[in-house]
Motif scaffolding. Structure first.
Motif, mmCIF file in Angstrom:
data_model
loop_
_atom_site.group_PDB
_atom_site.id
_atom_site.type_symbol
_atom_site.label_atom_id
_atom_site.label_comp_id
_atom_site.label_asym_id
_atom_site.label_seq_id
_atom_site.Cartn_x
_atom_site.Cartn_y
_atom_site.Cartn_z
ATOM 1 N N UNK A 73 18.871 21.647 -8.807
ATOM 2 C CA UNK A 73 18.346 21.387 -7.457
ATOM 3 C C UNK A 73 17.929 22.669 -6.739
ATOM 4 N N UNK A 74 18.300 23.842 -7.265
ATOM 5 C CA UNK A 74 17.898 25.119 -6.643
ATOM 6 C C UNK A 74 16.432 25.394 -6.973
ATOM 7 N N UNK A 75 15.736 26.206 -6.143
ATOM 8 C CA UNK A 75 14.337 26.530 -6.442
ATOM 9 C C UNK A 75 14.196 27.091 -7.861
ATOM 10 N N UNK A 104 10.767 31.661 -19.692
ATOM 11 C CA UNK A 104 12.094 31.173 -19.284
ATOM 12 C C UNK A 104 11.973 30.510 -17.920
ATOM 13 N N UNK A 105 12.790 29.501 -17.668
ATOM 14 C CA UNK A 105 12.841 28.930 -16.325
ATOM 15 C C UNK A 105 14.290 28.805 -15.899
ATOM 16 N N UNK A 106 14.516 29.041 -14.608
ATOM 17 C CA UNK A 106 15.867 28.946 -14.070
ATOM 18 C C UNK A 106 15.870 29.333 -12.609
ATOM 19 N N UNK A 107 17.017 29.788 -12.144
ATOM 20 C CA UNK A 107 17.191 30.125 -10.735
ATOM 21 C C UNK A 107 17.345 31.642 -10.633
ATOM 22 N N UNK A 108 16.632 32.235 -9.644
ATOM 23 C CA UNK A 108 16.736 33.684 -9.470
ATOM 24 C C UNK A 108 18.141 34.028 -8.950
ATOM 25 N N UNK A 109 18.842 34.860 -9.697
ATOM 26 C CA UNK A 109 20.223 35.205 -9.337
ATOM 27 C C UNK A 109 20.299 35.874 -7.962
ATOM 28 N N UNK A 110 19.216 36.540 -7.577
ATOM 29 C CA UNK A 110 19.197 37.193 -6.253
ATOM 30 C C UNK A 110 19.445 36.159 -5.139
#
Ligand SMILES: Nc1nc2c(c(=O)[nH]1)N[C@H]1C(S)=C(S)[C@@H](COP(=O)(O)O)O[C@H]1N2
Ligand SMILES: [Mo]
Length: 332
Positions: A73-75, A104-110
């Motif tokens: 659900x995160x950007x 790769x796709x996922x959520x930016x840790x920042x």
């Protein structure tokens, strides 16, 4: 049991190393997941989406615990980047040419860190994987790496769940892994379950003992983090044949930053010619090419040498990113 103490069964135990492609096979700009090398020091754990959780703790105001559905659900951020295995930590100067270019796709840790509120004295992020077993004859409870906090703050470090638009296979880190674009693959921790924010390096076998390169002409070592400038010739193939006349020499070049120039030699390194090189798109590898008029039948040594935007260039030998040399036969 606390979620970050989950100890999954290992479907494969011990070192898994699948090196699949040689440079002359790397004709595709995007490496298919099935062609991607696999490296796992301790084996392959069986982790389910339902069991998986990520804990963010250490020097943060609000420790977080995230499940898989919540992560989705995160950007979502997509990063196309080179992915390179640094090779055996027991032999750090040997070139492996194990390189790929993937999405790769996922959520930016920042973004997750801004939610967690990281303290101002944070310097490193310790990343834990759920795999366990023996390495170098010693029992490991987990795979543990560290990256500088400044790299995370620069952006694009992903809590990733897709490779080339598909969920990961077990071998590539299902369900979630860290991806640190611009850093060697060893830092992109698979089966990620904990990120611990700290004010120093982690002391694991994979951080302060192995994966530290000797610095030439000194006693110092430096962590295997940023990828060094490198290039490979894709065509002609190593040990291949070309006809007398015009041939295109082409390949890929990459570094942790943009590659600004590639020189190619067709006479074993006596003389060098500037190849054409495309600008970098995102964090992808860059195609270079040179027209070569092969006049004489016989064996020729072809070399390629990349220089990046920081002025770093490939050494001729004695390093993981040493100049790539192939031999081709020119026939009438
Ligand atoms: N948890 C965990 N993550 C890991 C490893 C590992 O052994 N355990 N190996 C690292 C190394 S050395 C490399 S090169 C990459 C390989 O990623 P891939 O197998 O998905 O290509 O994963 C890295 N992440
Ligand atoms: Mo690796």
């Amino acid at each position: 049991m606390a979620p970050n103490e989950l100890k999954p069964a290992m479907s494969i135990e011990g070192l898994v190393r699948e090196y699949k492609l040689e440079p002359h096979h790397m004709t595709a700009r995007l490496t298919p997941a099935t062609d991607l090398f696999v490296l796992a020091h301790l084996g392959i754990p069986e982790v389910t989406k339902e069991d998986w959780r990520l804990v963010i703790d250490g020097l943060v105001d609000n420790p977080l615990e995230i499940g898989f559905e919540e992560l989705l659900r995160c950007p979502k951020r997509v990063v196309e980047t080179v992915h390179q295995c640094a090779g055996s930590p027991m032999n750090p100067t040997a070139p492996t040419r194990q390189i790929a270019n993937v999405k790769w796709a996922g959520v930016d840790l920042r973004d997750l860190f801004s939610e967690a509120g990281v303290h101002s004295n944070a310097t490193h992020v310790w990343a834990y994987g759920l795999d366990h077993g023996k390495f170098a004859g010693e029992d490991q409870d987990f795979y543990l790496k560290d990256v500088p906090f400044s790299r995370v703050q620069a952006g694009d470090v992903l809590i990733a769940y897709e490779l080339n638009d598909e969920p990961f296979s077990a071998k590539h880190g299902f369900p979630v892994r860290l991806v640190v674009p611009g850093y060697f693959g060893t830092n992109s921790v698979k089966w990620l379950n904990r990120l611990h924010v700290a004010d120093g390096r982690a002391s694991s076998i994979f951080t302060t003992r192995f994966y530290n390169d000797p610095v030439p002409e000194s006693d110092a070592t430096k962590p295997v983090w940023e990828i060094a400038p490198e290039s490979v010739i894709v065509a002609p193939a190593s040990d291949g044949e070309v006809k007398v006349g015009e041939t295109e020499i082409w390949g890929w070049a990459w570094s942790s930053c943009e590659v600004e120039g590639v020189e190619v030699s067709t006479d074993g390194g006596l003389t060098w010619n500037q190849a054409d090189i495309e600008p970098r798109s995102h964090r992808s590898w860059q195609r270079f090419s040179l027209r070569w008029l092969a006049r004489q039948a016989g064996t020729h040594e072809l070399l390629s040498k990349a220089t990046d935007a920081q002025g770093q260039t490939q050494p001729l030998d004695g390093a993981r990113n040493a100049v790539y040399v192939i031999s081709v036969t020119v026939i009438d």
